[in-house]
Design a protein around this motif. Sequence first.
Motif, PDB file in Angstrom:
ATOM      1  N   ALA A  49     -20.518  -5.681 -49.004  1.00  0.00           N
ATOM      2  CA  ALA A  49     -21.230  -6.539 -49.955  1.00  0.00           C
ATOM      3  C   ALA A  49     -20.325  -7.699 -50.358  1.00  0.00           C
ATOM      4  N   PRO A  50     -20.088  -8.644 -49.440  1.00  0.00           N
ATOM      5  CA  PRO A  50     -19.082  -9.676 -49.684  1.00  0.00           C
ATOM      6  C   PRO A  50     -19.348 -10.549 -50.915  1.00  0.00           C
ATOM      7  N   ARG A  51     -20.578 -10.951 -51.139  1.00  0.00           N
ATOM      8  CA  ARG A  51     -20.866 -11.820 -52.291  1.00  0.00           C
ATOM      9  C   ARG A  51     -20.654 -11.073 -53.607  1.00  0.00           C
ATOM     10  N   ALA A  52     -21.122  -9.836 -53.665  1.00  0.00           N
ATOM     11  CA  ALA A  52     -20.937  -9.039 -54.882  1.00  0.00           C
ATOM     12  C   ALA A  52     -19.463  -8.735 -55.107  1.00  0.00           C
ATOM     13  N   ALA A  53     -18.722  -8.484 -54.028  1.00  0.00           N
ATOM     14  CA  ALA A  53     -17.277  -8.239 -54.154  1.00  0.00           C
ATOM     15  C   ALA A  53     -16.569  -9.482 -54.679  1.00  0.00           C
ATOM     16  N   ALA A  54     -16.956 -10.658 -54.176  1.00  0.00           N
ATOM     17  CA  ALA A  54     -16.351 -11.903 -54.649  1.00  0.00           C
ATOM     18  C   ALA A  54     -16.688 -12.145 -56.122  1.00  0.00           C
ATOM     19  N   ALA A  55     -17.929 -11.875 -56.519  1.00  0.00           N
ATOM     20  CA  ALA A  55     -18.315 -12.050 -57.925  1.00  0.00           C
ATOM     21  C   ALA A  55     -17.505 -11.119 -58.825  1.00  0.00           C
ATOM     22  N   LEU A  56     -17.314  -9.890 -58.365  1.00  0.00           N
ATOM     23  CA  LEU A  56     -16.515  -8.945 -59.144  1.00  0.00           C
ATOM     24  C   LEU A  56     -15.062  -9.411 -59.221  1.00  0.00           C
ATOM     25  N   ALA A  57     -14.501  -9.857 -58.104  1.00  0.00           N
ATOM     26  CA  ALA A  57     -13.112 -10.333 -58.102  1.00  0.00           C
ATOM     27  C   ALA A  57     -12.946 -11.523 -59.039  1.00  0.00           C
ATOM     28  N   HIS A  58     -13.911 -12.415 -59.046  1.00  0.00           N
ATOM     29  CA  HIS A  58     -13.846 -13.569 -59.955  1.00  0.00           C
ATOM     30  C   HIS A  58     -13.861 -13.101 -61.406  1.00  0.00           C
ATOM     31  N   ALA A  59     -14.734 -12.157 -61.722  1.00  0.00           N
ATOM     32  CA  ALA A  59     -14.785 -11.623 -63.092  1.00  0.00           C
ATOM     33  C   ALA A  59     -13.484 -10.902 -63.438  1.00  0.00           C
ATOM     34  N   LEU A  60     -12.901 -10.219 -62.470  1.00  0.00           N
ATOM     35  CA  LEU A  60     -11.654  -9.493 -62.716  1.00  0.00           C
ATOM     36  C   LEU A  60     -10.498 -10.432 -63.057  1.00  0.00           C
ATOM     37  N   ILE A  61     -10.391 -11.565 -62.353  1.00  0.00           N
ATOM     38  CA  ILE A  61      -9.260 -12.452 -62.648  1.00  0.00           C
ATOM     39  C   ILE A  61      -9.438 -13.166 -63.983  1.00  0.00           C
ATOM     40  N   GLU A  62     -10.656 -13.209 -64.474  1.00  0.00           N
ATOM     41  CA  GLU A  62     -10.911 -13.830 -65.780  1.00  0.00           C
ATOM     42  C   GLU A  62     -10.754 -12.831 -66.926  1.00  0.00           C
ATOM     43  N   ALA A  63     -10.798 -11.551 -66.634  1.00  0.00           N
ATOM     44  CA  ALA A  63     -10.786 -10.512 -67.673  1.00  0.00           C
ATOM     45  C   ALA A  63      -9.364 -10.077 -68.020  1.00  0.00           C
ATOM     46  N   PRO A  64      -9.173  -9.629 -69.241  1.00  0.00           N
ATOM     47  CA  PRO A  64      -7.876  -9.037 -69.592  1.00  0.00           C
ATOM     48  C   PRO A  64      -7.768  -7.658 -68.940  1.00  0.00           C
ATOM     49  N   GLY A  65      -6.558  -7.195 -68.778  1.00  0.00           N
ATOM     50  CA  GLY A  65      -6.387  -5.847 -68.263  1.00  0.00           C
ATOM     51  C   GLY A  65      -5.368  -5.754 -67.159  1.00  0.00           C
ATOM     52  N   ALA A  66      -5.472  -4.693 -66.422  1.00  0.00           N
ATOM     53  CA  ALA A  66      -4.486  -4.351 -65.397  1.00  0.00           C
ATOM     54  C   ALA A  66      -4.643  -5.224 -64.154  1.00  0.00           C
ATOM     55  N   PRO A  67      -3.520  -5.549 -63.494  1.00  0.00           N
ATOM     56  CA  PRO A  67      -3.595  -6.238 -62.208  1.00  0.00           C
ATOM     57  C   PRO A  67      -4.003  -5.238 -61.118  1.00  0.00           C
ATOM     58  N   PRO A  68      -4.308  -5.725 -59.930  1.00  0.00           N
ATOM     59  CA  PRO A  68      -4.689  -4.817 -58.841  1.00  0.00           C
ATOM     60  C   PRO A  68      -3.548  -3.850 -58.502  1.00  0.00           C
ATOM     61  N   PRO A  69      -3.863  -2.588 -58.266  1.00  0.00           N
ATOM     62  CA  PRO A  69      -2.804  -1.615 -57.984  1.00  0.00           C
ATOM     63  C   PRO A  69      -2.017  -1.918 -56.711  1.00  0.00           C
ATOM     64  N   ARG A  70      -2.637  -2.557 -55.731  1.00  0.00           N
ATOM     65  CA  ARG A  70      -1.943  -2.895 -54.480  1.00  0.00           C
ATOM     66  C   ARG A  70      -1.498  -4.353 -54.469  1.00  0.00           C
ATOM     67  N   GLY A  71      -1.654  -5.051 -55.583  1.00  0.00           N
ATOM     68  CA  GLY A  71      -1.320  -6.459 -55.648  1.00  0.00           C
ATOM     69  C   GLY A  71      -2.528  -7.328 -55.320  1.00  0.00           C
ATOM     70  N   TYR A  72      -2.352  -8.619 -55.535  1.00  0.00           N
ATOM     71  CA  TYR A  72      -3.436  -9.580 -55.311  1.00  0.00           C
ATOM     72  C   TYR A  72      -3.598  -9.950 -53.844  1.00  0.00           C
ATOM     73  N   LEU A  73      -2.538  -9.839 -53.066  1.00  0.00           N
ATOM     74  CA  LEU A  73      -2.550 -10.323 -51.690  1.00  0.00           C
ATOM     75  C   LEU A  73      -3.623  -9.678 -50.805  1.00  0.00           C
ATOM     76  N   PRO A  74      -3.789  -8.357 -50.786  1.00  0.00           N
ATOM     77  CA  PRO A  74      -4.818  -7.785 -49.907  1.00  0.00           C
ATOM     78  C   PRO A  74      -6.230  -8.287 -50.222  1.00  0.00           C
ATOM     79  N   LEU A  75      -6.554  -8.408 -51.497  1.00  0.00           N
ATOM     80  CA  LEU A  75      -7.880  -8.899 -51.873  1.00  0.00           C
ATOM     81  C   LEU A  75      -8.017 -10.370 -51.511  1.00  0.00           C
ATOM     82  N   ALA A  76      -6.979 -11.154 -51.719  1.00  0.00           N
ATOM     83  CA  ALA A  76      -7.017 -12.574 -51.350  1.00  0.00           C
ATOM     84  C   ALA A  76      -7.286 -12.734 -49.862  1.00  0.00           C
ATOM     85  N   GLN A  77      -6.612 -11.949 -49.051  1.00  0.00           N
ATOM     86  CA  GLN A  77      -6.799 -12.032 -47.597  1.00  0.00           C
ATOM     87  C   GLN A  77      -8.199 -11.593 -47.194  1.00  0.00           C
ATOM     88  N   ALA A  78      -8.706 -10.548 -47.819  1.00  0.00           N
ATOM     89  CA  ALA A  78     -10.043 -10.057 -47.476  1.00  0.00           C
ATOM     90  C   ALA A  78     -11.132 -11.057 -47.869  1.00  0.00           C
TER      91      ALA A  78
END
Length: 143
Positions: A49-78
């Motif tokens: 679900a690429p569009r929904a995943a991108a929408a979630l990732a966008h909301a995640l970088i705008e939200a307070p809280g924990a960073p990605p457990p594996r870092g930002y790089l894998p999600l950026a590449q995907a």
Amino acid sequence: WLGLAALHAADAHPDELRHHLEEAARRLREGARAEPPLWTAALRAVEVAPRAAAALAHALIEAPGAPPPRGYLPLAQALEPVAPELSRALLRRAAARREDGARAALAVRLRQAGWEAADAGRRDEAIALLREAKRLVTRNSDS
């Protein structure tokens, strides 16, 4: 719980997965905190679900809280083929956190975006992107 539900749905239930991702993004926009399972769900969902995943990732970088457990790089590449600007934003965060390979990956993406902007006649944007890429490469060779 939405992150865990999305991970459960990722393999066999794409409609349910999209629903969980959209709900999680909505809640993040309303003030919920970014939690590790949501980052993992976004990464896992890119292929299904690429569009929904991108929408979630966008909301995640705008939200307070924990960073990605594996870092930002894998999600950026995907997300690069789906959401190149979001991918660059994630790469910038990865580089700021000094994740392995992030600075070099960001330099490559900025160079690509710079030449694309040049080809499209957006000269000022192209110059800014190419200069930023050059600074990253220069800093890498100085280290």
